[in-house]
Design a protein around this motif. Structure first.
Motif, PDB file in Angstrom:
ATOM      1  N   ALA A  28      49.751  38.730  45.425  1.00  0.00           N
ATOM      2  CA  ALA A  28      48.990  39.402  44.372  1.00  0.00           C
ATOM      3  C   ALA A  28      49.029  38.650  43.045  1.00  0.00           C
ATOM      4  O   ALA A  28      48.387  39.078  42.087  1.00  0.00           O
ATOM      5  CB  ALA A  28      49.529  40.814  44.170  1.00  0.00           C
ATOM      6  N   PRO A  30      47.571  35.897  41.843  1.00  0.00           N
ATOM      7  CA  PRO A  30      46.293  35.555  41.194  1.00  0.00           C
ATOM      8  C   PRO A  30      45.593  36.773  40.571  1.00  0.00           C
ATOM      9  O   PRO A  30      45.030  36.686  39.474  1.00  0.00           O
ATOM     10  CB  PRO A  30      45.454  34.967  42.330  1.00  0.00           C
ATOM     11  CG  PRO A  30      46.444  34.477  43.325  1.00  0.00           C
ATOM     12  CD  PRO A  30      47.598  35.427  43.233  1.00  0.00           C
ATOM     13  N   ALA A  31      45.652  37.897  41.251  1.00  0.00           N
ATOM     14  CA  ALA A  31      45.037  39.105  40.697  1.00  0.00           C
ATOM     15  C   ALA A  31      45.798  39.584  39.462  1.00  0.00           C
ATOM     16  O   ALA A  31      45.188  40.031  38.479  1.00  0.00           O
ATOM     17  CB  ALA A  31      44.993  40.210  41.748  1.00  0.00           C
ATOM     18  N   ILE A  32      47.120  39.479  39.508  1.00  0.00           N
ATOM     19  CA  ILE A  32      47.928  39.855  38.345  1.00  0.00           C
ATOM     20  C   ILE A  32      47.618  38.923  37.185  1.00  0.00           C
ATOM     21  O   ILE A  32      47.458  39.363  36.035  1.00  0.00           O
ATOM     22  CB  ILE A  32      49.431  39.818  38.701  1.00  0.00           C
ATOM     23  CG1 ILE A  32      49.771  40.881  39.731  1.00  0.00           C
ATOM     24  CG2 ILE A  32      50.285  39.978  37.455  1.00  0.00           C
ATOM     25  CD1 ILE A  32      51.170  40.758  40.320  1.00  0.00           C
ATOM     26  N   GLN A  33      47.505  37.635  37.470  1.00  0.00           N
ATOM     27  CA  GLN A  33      47.202  36.657  36.432  1.00  0.00           C
ATOM     28  C   GLN A  33      45.842  36.935  35.803  1.00  0.00           C
ATOM     29  O   GLN A  33      45.691  36.891  34.583  1.00  0.00           O
ATOM     30  CB  GLN A  33      47.233  35.249  37.014  1.00  0.00           C
ATOM     31  CG  GLN A  33      47.020  34.160  36.004  1.00  0.00           C
ATOM     32  CD  GLN A  33      47.121  32.778  36.611  1.00  0.00           C
ATOM     33  OE1 GLN A  33      47.371  32.631  37.797  1.00  0.00           O
ATOM     34  NE2 GLN A  33      46.941  31.759  35.793  1.00  0.00           N
ATOM     35  N   ALA A  34      44.852  37.230  36.628  1.00  0.00           N
ATOM     36  CA  ALA A  34      43.514  37.519  36.101  1.00  0.00           C
ATOM     37  C   ALA A  34      43.505  38.814  35.301  1.00  0.00           C
ATOM     38  O   ALA A  34      42.874  38.899  34.244  1.00  0.00           O
ATOM     39  CB  ALA A  34      42.508  37.605  37.247  1.00  0.00           C
ATOM     40  N   GLY A  35      44.226  39.829  35.792  1.00  0.00           N
ATOM     41  CA  GLY A  35      44.256  41.110  35.097  1.00  0.00           C
ATOM     42  C   GLY A  35      44.968  41.058  33.758  1.00  0.00           C
ATOM     43  O   GLY A  35      44.564  41.717  32.792  1.00  0.00           O
TER      44      GLY A  35
END
Length: 83
Positions: A28, A30-35
């Motif tokens: 997760a 990449p999604a955490i980084q984007a969020g």
């Protein structure tokens, strides 16, 4: 001695759950980084903090299980997590 035969599978299953937990968090990332709009280093720091917190809570949780009973603690924590 049938209870002694269950120790290894229980310990190994707890280890697998812990590794799965960290693996899911790493997937997760990449999604955490984007969020969060964070740098890769910051996201790795968040993951390291998450893993360290999880590891530090294992010993007190085991002690609570010794004191109040593992089944009661498990049922209580599962019921609390779904509220």
């Amino acid at each position: 001695m049938s209870g002694g035969r269950l120790v290894l599978p229980v310990v190994l299953s707890a280890t697998v759950v812990q590794l799965l937990n960290v693996t899911v968090a790493r997937v997760a990332m990449p999604a955490i980084q984007a969020g969060l709009g964070a740098s890769p280093g910051a996201v790795q720091l968040v993951l390291a903090g998450y893993t360290l917190t999880y590891a530090c809570l294992l010993i007190p949780a085991a002690r609570l299980g010794d004191r109040y009973g593992y089944r009661r603690l498990f049922v209580g924590s599962t019921a609390t997590a779904h509220e």
